[in-house]
Scaffold this active site. Structure first.
Site, PDB file in Angstrom:
ATOM      1  N   CYS A 113       0.805  -1.224   0.000  1.00 52.15           N
ATOM      2  CA  CYS A 113       0.000   0.000   0.000  1.00 52.15           C
ATOM      3  C   CYS A 113       0.837   1.274   0.000  1.00 52.15           C
ATOM      4  O   CYS A 113       0.320   2.361  -0.243  1.00 52.15           O
ATOM      5  CB  CYS A 113      -0.954  -0.004   1.184  1.00 52.15           C
ATOM      6  N   HIS A 252      -3.187   6.813   2.845  1.00 49.21           N
ATOM      7  CA  HIS A 252      -3.579   5.495   2.345  1.00 49.21           C
ATOM      8  C   HIS A 252      -4.955   5.164   2.909  1.00 49.21           C
ATOM      9  O   HIS A 252      -5.223   5.406   4.087  1.00 49.21           O
ATOM     10  CB  HIS A 252      -2.563   4.425   2.758  1.00 49.21           C
ATOM     11  N   ASN A 282      -9.931  -0.440   0.052  1.00 52.10           N
ATOM     12  CA  ASN A 282      -8.465  -0.366   0.026  1.00 52.10           C
ATOM     13  C   ASN A 282      -7.975  -0.930  -1.314  1.00 52.10           C
ATOM     14  O   ASN A 282      -8.161  -2.112  -1.591  1.00 52.10           O
ATOM     15  CB  ASN A 282      -7.924  -1.192   1.204  1.00 52.10           C
TER      16      ASN A 282
HETATM   17  N1  ACO Z   1     -18.363  -8.790   9.206  1.00 51.99           N
HETATM   18  C1  ACO Z   1     -18.807  -9.029  10.450  1.00 51.99           C
HETATM   19  N2  ACO Z   1     -17.979  -9.337  11.459  1.00 51.99           N
HETATM   20  C2  ACO Z   1     -16.666  -9.397  11.195  1.00 51.99           C
HETATM   21  C3  ACO Z   1     -16.152  -9.157   9.920  1.00 51.99           C
HETATM   22  C4  ACO Z   1     -17.054  -8.836   8.898  1.00 51.99           C
HETATM   23  N3  ACO Z   1     -16.664  -8.589   7.639  1.00 51.99           N
HETATM   24  N4  ACO Z   1     -14.809  -9.279   9.973  1.00 51.99           N
HETATM   25  C5  ACO Z   1     -14.491  -9.590  11.240  1.00 51.99           C
HETATM   26  N5  ACO Z   1     -15.611  -9.672  11.973  1.00 51.99           N
HETATM   27  C6  ACO Z   1     -15.735  -9.970  13.403  1.00 51.99           C
HETATM   28  C7  ACO Z   1     -14.563 -10.740  13.938  1.00 51.99           C
HETATM   29  O1  ACO Z   1     -14.699 -12.116  13.670  1.00 51.99           O
HETATM   30  C8  ACO Z   1     -14.629 -10.410  15.408  1.00 51.99           C
HETATM   31  O2  ACO Z   1     -15.583 -11.253  16.003  1.00 51.99           O
HETATM   32  P1  ACO Z   1     -15.327 -11.903  17.453  1.00 51.99           P
HETATM   33  O3  ACO Z   1     -15.165 -10.733  18.385  1.00 51.99           O
HETATM   34  O4  ACO Z   1     -16.547 -12.709  17.663  1.00 51.99           O
HETATM   35  O5  ACO Z   1     -14.059 -12.686  17.285  1.00 51.99           O
HETATM   36  C9  ACO Z   1     -15.183  -8.987  15.433  1.00 51.99           C
HETATM   37  O6  ACO Z   1     -15.758  -8.760  14.133  1.00 51.99           O
HETATM   38  C10 ACO Z   1     -14.142  -7.929  15.716  1.00 51.99           C
HETATM   39  O7  ACO Z   1     -13.004  -8.197  14.912  1.00 51.99           O
HETATM   40  P2  ACO Z   1     -11.725  -7.257  14.963  1.00 51.99           P
HETATM   41  O8  ACO Z   1     -10.681  -7.853  14.105  1.00 51.99           O
HETATM   42  O9  ACO Z   1     -11.399  -6.938  16.380  1.00 51.99           O
HETATM   43  O10 ACO Z   1     -12.311  -5.928  14.286  1.00 51.99           O
HETATM   44  P3  ACO Z   1     -11.597  -4.555  14.100  1.00 51.99           P
HETATM   45  O11 ACO Z   1     -12.386  -3.495  14.755  1.00 51.99           O
HETATM   46  O12 ACO Z   1     -10.122  -4.601  14.401  1.00 51.99           O
HETATM   47  O13 ACO Z   1     -11.734  -4.335  12.540  1.00 51.99           O
HETATM   48  C11 ACO Z   1     -10.395  -4.514  10.555  1.00 51.99           C
HETATM   49  C12 ACO Z   1     -11.155  -5.260  11.650  1.00 51.99           C
HETATM   50  C13 ACO Z   1     -11.404  -3.700   9.767  1.00 51.99           C
HETATM   51  C14 ACO Z   1      -9.726  -5.520   9.636  1.00 51.99           C
HETATM   52  C15 ACO Z   1      -9.342  -3.563  11.194  1.00 51.99           C
HETATM   53  O14 ACO Z   1      -8.609  -4.283  12.168  1.00 51.99           O
HETATM   54  C16 ACO Z   1      -8.399  -2.971  10.187  1.00 51.99           C
HETATM   55  O15 ACO Z   1      -8.776  -2.146   9.382  1.00 51.99           O
HETATM   56  N6  ACO Z   1      -7.110  -3.331  10.249  1.00 51.99           N
HETATM   57  C17 ACO Z   1      -6.094  -2.783   9.392  1.00 51.99           C
HETATM   58  C18 ACO Z   1      -6.180  -3.303   8.002  1.00 51.99           C
HETATM   59  C19 ACO Z   1      -5.059  -2.724   7.187  1.00 51.99           C
HETATM   60  O16 ACO Z   1      -4.740  -1.572   7.371  1.00 51.99           O
HETATM   61  N7  ACO Z   1      -4.408  -3.492   6.348  1.00 51.99           N
HETATM   62  C20 ACO Z   1      -3.132  -3.048   5.799  1.00 51.99           C
HETATM   63  C21 ACO Z   1      -3.178  -2.548   4.483  1.00 51.99           C
HETATM   64  S1  ACO Z   1      -3.475  -3.776   3.292  1.00 51.99           S
HETATM   65  C22 ACO Z   1      -2.032  -4.020   2.321  1.00 51.99           C
HETATM   66  O17 ACO Z   1      -0.957  -3.589   2.628  1.00 51.99           O
HETATM   67  C23 ACO Z   1      -2.231  -4.928   1.139  1.00 51.99           C
END
Ligand code: ACO
Length: 325
Positions: A113, A252, A282
């Site tokens: 990214c 980003h 993204n």
């Molecule tokens: N729909 C519904 N529920 C979901 C989903 C979904 N799509 N995805 C995850 N959940 C659930 C999980 O299973 C979890 O359930 P549990 O508590 O029963 O285990 C709950 O939601 C919370 O999950 P978290 O992972 O704690 O959610 P979070 O608030 O952290 O959000 C997210 C997840 C959106 C992925 C966030 O952590 C994020 O944006 N992280 C950074 C991503 C990123 O920046 N990537 C790097 C760039 S990509 C690249 O370089 C190619």
């Protein structure tokens, strides 16, 4: 050293729109969860015939037109991508041929990214030192091909698209500072494990879905906020500027909550941030590229403005640059 600036921008987004409502029919998720946790409403998906170089080509053609130069005027083409057409040759080579840019050298950059920022900084060096007059930089991805559409943790986040910029010599302004970084101890928290020399493609890699992106979202989230804020501060410090001098932040677009947390740390008002995450999700290297293009087209960036690009991605890698428009 010559002064270098961005003299043209372009973008291309595939026609097909995949909404959160569509995703609700594919995995156990909801529009409400995706919107509140990420800020994403929909994303674009490339057609079967559209490889990364096709998206890159269309964005590049727009950027060249905007810059008022011809493909033959290009000395170098850099494509930032983690979804190349093939393992080799480079996607940049495909773009060079499709454009008919016979005078241009071409190579790819893999910095996830942060790829567009890495590529801009690289291109800028070549022009500043007088190696090339005009360099085309493209961030292009077809992430839908490496997304596990059965994994709700990742499939709601990503999309396809391309953005491009032409760099050239400018009389005033241009790049005021650049900053790149990497911490390779984090390769495990975001990667695509199958198909490379570590885990060559086999029935086993396919069955265990190793040809799709794997991500520890939670851990990345916390690192992203700190890394992006630090990178922005370093680039500003190198330019001898403060956040008050910034007209527009092009971050980003991984998650709206990451972006707002970064802005809060920097003390940057929300109305100075350019966002397109709601429409595209993204798009890795194409996120900052399309956001920059759209910010220019919408008049959010005008002559004399100070723009801060700030990105991070798998590696982990990060980069920021300050540009006077
Ligand atoms: N729909 C519904 N529920 C979901 C989903 C979904 N799509 N995805 C995850 N959940 C659930 C999980 O299973 C979890 O359930 P549990 O508590 O029963 O285990 C709950 O939601 C919370 O999950 P978290 O992972 O704690 O959610 P979070 O608030 O952290 O959000 C997210 C997840 C959106 C992925 C966030 O952590 C994020 O944006 N992280 C950074 C991503 C990123 O920046 N990537 C790097 C760039 S990509 C690249 O370089 C190619």
């Amino acid at each position: 050293m010559k002064k270098v600036g961005i003299i043209g921008v372009g973008e291309y987004l595939p026609k097909k729109v995949l909404t959160n409502a569509d995703l609700e029919k594919m995995v156990d998720t909801s529009d409400e969860w995706i919107t509140t946790r990420t800020g994403i409403k929909e994303r674009r998906i490339a057609a079967k015939h559209e490889a990364t170089s096709e998206l890159a080509l269309k964005a590049a053609e727009e950027a060249l037109k905007d810059a008022g130069i011809k493909p033959l005027d290009l000395g170098l083409i850099i494509v930032a991508t983690i979804t190349p057409d093939m393992q080799f040759p480079s996607t940049a080579a495909f773009v060079q041929a499709k454009l008919g840019a016979k005078n241009a050298a071409a190579f790819d950059i893999s910095a996830a990214c942060a790829g567009f920022v890495y590529a801009l900084v690289t291109a800028q060096q070549f022009i500043a030192r007088g190696c090339y007059k005009n360099v085309l930089v493209v961030g292009a991805e077809v992430l839908s091909t490496v997304t596990d559409w059965e994994d709700r943790n990742t499939c709601v986040l990503f999309g396809d698209g391309a953005g491009a910029a032409v760099l050239g010599e400018v009389k005033s302004g241009g790049f005021l500072s650049t900053y790149l970084g990497c911490d390779g101890t984090y390769t495990e928290i975001l990667n695509l494990p199958g198909g490379g020399s570590r885990n060559p493609a086999s029935h086993k890699t396919l069955e265990s879905r190793m040809h799709y992106m794997k991500m520890c979202g939670n851990e990345l989230f916390k690192l992203a906020v700190k890394i992006m804020a630090d990178a922005a501060e370093k680039a500003l410090e190198k330019a001898g500027l403060s956040c008050d001098d910034i007209t527009c932040l092009i971050p980003h677009q991984a998650n709206i909550r990451i972006i707002l947390a970064v802005a809060k740390r920097l003390g940057l008002p929300e109305d100075k941030i350019y966002l397109n995450i709601e429409k595209y999700g993204n798009i890795s290297s194409a996120s900052t590229a399309t956001a920059l293009c759209e910010a220019v087209r919408e008049g959010r960036i005008r002559k004399g403005d100070i723009v801060l690009l700030d990105a991070f991605g798998a590696g982990l890698v990060w980069g920021a640059c300050v540009i006077k428009w």
